[in-house]
Design an enzyme around this catalytic site. Structure first.
Site, PDB file in Angstrom:
ATOM      1  N   HIS A 132       0.911  -1.188  -0.094  1.00 55.17           N
ATOM      2  CA  HIS A 132       0.055  -0.057  -0.017  1.00 55.17           C
ATOM      3  C   HIS A 132       0.815   1.422  -0.115  1.00 55.17           C
ATOM      4  CE1 HIS A 132      -3.640  -2.439   1.835  1.00 55.17           C
ATOM      5  NE2 HIS A 132      -3.547  -2.397   0.341  1.00 55.17           N
ATOM      6  N   ALA A 133       0.756   2.186  -1.042  1.00 56.42           N
ATOM      7  CA  ALA A 133       1.724   3.127  -1.294  1.00 56.42           C
ATOM      8  C   ALA A 133       1.843   4.064  -0.248  1.00 56.42           C
ATOM      9  CB  ALA A 133       1.166   3.986  -2.486  1.00 56.42           C
ATOM     10  N   ARG A 134       1.010   4.314   0.499  1.00 56.36           N
ATOM     11  CA  ARG A 134       0.883   5.452   1.539  1.00 56.36           C
ATOM     12  C   ARG A 134       1.376   4.802   2.867  1.00 56.36           C
ATOM     13  NH1 ARG A 134      -5.563   5.682   1.995  1.00 56.36           N
ATOM     14  NH2 ARG A 134      -6.022   3.599   3.334  1.00 56.36           N
ATOM     15  N   GLU A 135       1.745   3.755   2.975  1.00 52.23           N
ATOM     16  CA  GLU A 135       2.370   3.489   4.161  1.00 52.23           C
ATOM     17  C   GLU A 135       3.797   3.113   4.246  1.00 52.23           C
ATOM     18  OE1 GLU A 135       0.150  -0.601   4.559  1.00 52.23           O
ATOM     19  OE2 GLU A 135      -1.716   0.277   4.279  1.00 52.23           O
ATOM     20  N   ARG A 162      -3.357   4.646  -2.262  1.00 52.47           N
ATOM     21  CA  ARG A 162      -3.018   3.467  -1.576  1.00 52.47           C
ATOM     22  C   ARG A 162      -2.864   2.418  -2.809  1.00 52.47           C
ATOM     23  NH1 ARG A 162      -5.884   0.116   2.511  1.00 52.47           N
ATOM     24  NH2 ARG A 162      -6.754  -1.888   1.641  1.00 52.47           N
ATOM     25  N   ASN A 188      -3.344  -5.856  -2.468  1.00 50.71           N
ATOM     26  CA  ASN A 188      -3.319  -6.640  -1.479  1.00 50.71           C
ATOM     27  C   ASN A 188      -4.991  -6.979  -1.322  1.00 50.71           C
ATOM     28  OD1 ASN A 188      -2.486  -8.081   0.785  1.00 50.71           O
ATOM     29  ND2 ASN A 188      -3.165  -6.695   2.399  1.00 50.71           N
ATOM     30  N   ARG A 189      -5.619  -7.055  -2.344  1.00 44.17           N
ATOM     31  CA  ARG A 189      -6.995  -7.553  -2.394  1.00 44.17           C
ATOM     32  C   ARG A 189      -6.914  -8.424  -3.888  1.00 44.17           C
ATOM     33  NH1 ARG A 189      -6.802  -5.601   1.701  1.00 44.17           N
ATOM     34  NH2 ARG A 189      -8.201  -4.505   2.943  1.00 44.17           N
ATOM     35  N   HIS A 202       2.633  -3.293   7.117  1.00 48.01           N
ATOM     36  CA  HIS A 202       1.741  -2.550   6.813  1.00 48.01           C
ATOM     37  C   HIS A 202       1.890  -1.178   7.796  1.00 48.01           C
ATOM     38  CE1 HIS A 202      -1.071  -4.445   3.473  1.00 48.01           C
ATOM     39  NE2 HIS A 202      -0.309  -5.332   3.846  1.00 48.01           N
ATOM     40  N   SER A 203       1.027  -0.538   7.567  1.00 45.80           N
ATOM     41  CA  SER A 203       0.471   0.539   8.888  1.00 45.80           C
ATOM     42  C   SER A 203      -0.858   0.886   8.431  1.00 45.80           C
ATOM     43  CB  SER A 203       1.573   1.891   8.956  1.00 45.80           C
ATOM     44  OG  SER A 203       1.250   2.767   7.888  1.00 45.80           O
ATOM     45  N   TYR A 204      -1.447   1.408   9.630  1.00 42.80           N
ATOM     46  CA  TYR A 204      -0.975   1.516  11.006  1.00 42.80           C
ATOM     47  C   TYR A 204      -2.034   0.631  11.961  1.00 42.80           C
ATOM     48  CZ  TYR A 204      -4.617   4.852  10.752  1.00 42.80           C
ATOM     49  OH  TYR A 204      -6.057   5.712  10.521  1.00 42.80           O
ATOM     50  N   TYR A 259     -11.293  -6.844  10.556  1.00 42.36           N
ATOM     51  CA  TYR A 259     -12.429  -6.682   9.485  1.00 42.36           C
ATOM     52  C   TYR A 259     -12.242  -7.752   8.620  1.00 42.36           C
ATOM     53  CZ  TYR A 259      -8.975  -3.663   7.075  1.00 42.36           C
ATOM     54  OH  TYR A 259      -7.991  -3.243   6.486  1.00 42.36           O
ATOM     55  N   GLU A 307       0.722  -4.535  11.306  1.00 41.96           N
ATOM     56  CA  GLU A 307       0.351  -3.291  11.239  1.00 41.96           C
ATOM     57  C   GLU A 307       1.321  -2.334  12.107  1.00 41.96           C
ATOM     58  OE1 GLU A 307      -1.697  -1.874   9.167  1.00 41.96           O
ATOM     59  OE2 GLU A 307      -2.959  -3.297   8.339  1.00 41.96           O
TER      60      GLU A 307
END
Length: 353
Positions: A68-71, A127, A149-150, A204-206, A255, A285
């Site tokens: 995920h790009a923003r992490e 993301r 990641n899906r 990952h985060s967060y 989730y 995370e």
């Protein structure tokens, strides 16, 4: 913006060489595989291999970062892991030396280079990857991006239910088909070419969470007790460094989601060509719990790496010594399993289940 990727590759290349057979000098992250394949926009996806073992049948531990790009903290922690594995080998840390003398670390620095570059140039909170995927009523421009990641086949759409795959413009759109994305295919193909892999972490985060299978179903995995125990022990190892609390739980308890990498690591497709082993797969995370979220300040990078590294050693040591067999109805390779597990190292810790 491409400097964000190129600087990481340059660092890894400059520090790469192959440890001579039988050599005792510190291993470097090498050889650096220039590319395991290209992203949707044609950027290379490099891989780092760290080992001092010449055994062709050595077991592997696998880490992947920045799906995920923003992490951003995920990529920073992965670089910290590389640095510590290299720096502490032989002279400084018997745990690191023992792992690298007998096994191999494989690390993918960024699974999503297109998205990562985009976070530097345009949208810090982007993301997904950068594929143009379609349009949605009321939007003037085409929708962009598949959540890599899906997009893994394990649990994707849970048997094909369209309701389990969000619309194209959503942040967690899983693509038109499992493995539709080149990034996903590159990871899967490289995994299958580099077994046996006995443990894998997708960083990952967060949230400060240690998540284990499954994410798509409430059914327990076949090795639920062992996997839960290892997750709890990693949380204890993290807490001992700076007092940071991580929660270990099943992914679906956070989730429900479909087609994630860590489920695939543990699932039958990944295991069927993995040299007789079933890899234990986790999502970790990283910091924090939401105060800064994806915008974690730079002064938290080093302490995050410091607290994570003992858990990395614990994870690797446990699964290298007590891997899970994929053959014989998933019986443990070691008849005693890895429960209870003890770990003692330079960090002065011992954990008992």
């Amino acid at each position: 913006p491409a400097h964000a990727v190129l600087s990481i590759v340059a660092y890894l290349r400059c520090n790469s060489h192959v440890v001579p057979e039988g050599g005792r000098r510190a291993p470097k992250p090498g050889p650096l595989r220039q590319s395991i394949g290209q992203s949707y926009l044609g950027l290379d996806m490099p891989a780092v291999h760290i080992t001092a073992s010449s055994n062709p049948e050595r077991k592997k531990i696998y880490f992947q970062c920045q799906i995920h790009a923003r992490e951003w903290i995920s990529g920073a922690v992965c670089m910290y892991i590389v640095d510590q594995m290299v720096t502490l080998y032989d002279e400084s840390d018997p745990q690191v030396t023992g792992i690298l003398d007998s096994a191999e670390i494989i690390l993918i620095p960024f699974v999503n280079p297109d998205g990562y570059v985009y976070t530097w140039a345009h949208d810090r909170l982007w993301r997904k990857n950068r594929r143009t995927v379609g349009s949605q009523s009321g939007r003037p421009n085409p929708c962009v991006g598949v959540d890599i990641n899906r997009n893994f086949p394990e649990g994707w759409r849970e048997g094909g239910k369209k309701s389990n795959n969000p619309v194209e413009c959503s942040e967690d759109y899983g693509g038109p088909n499992p493995m539709s994305e080149p990034e996903t295919r590159n990871i899967i193909n490289y995994w299958k070419a580099n077994g046996p892999i006995v443990g894998a972490i997708d960083w990952h985060s967060y949230g400060q969470l240690i998540l284990h299978p499954w994410a798509f179903t409430k059914d327990d995995p076949k090795h639920d007790e062992q996997i839960k125990q290892l997750g709890s022990n990693m949380a204890k190892a993290i807490k001992e460094v700076h007092g940071t609390d991580y929660t270990s739980e099943k992914s679906i308890d956070l989730y429900q989601c479909f087609g994630i990498a860590s489920d695939w690591f543990y699932g039958d497709d990944a295991s069927s060509t993995n040299g007789g082993y079933r890899a234990v797969g986790y999502v970790i995370e990283l910091r924090d719990t939401g105060t800064k979220g994806f915008l974690l300040p730079p002064d938290q990078i080093l302490p995050t790496g410091q607290e994570i590294f003992p858990a990395v050693l614990l994870f690797a040591k446990t699964l290298l010594e007590h891997p899970i067999s994929y053959a014989a109805h998933d019986a443990m390779v070691q008849s005693e399993g890895f429960s209870p597990m003890r770990f003692r190292g330079r960090y002065g810790s011992q954990y008992n289940s």
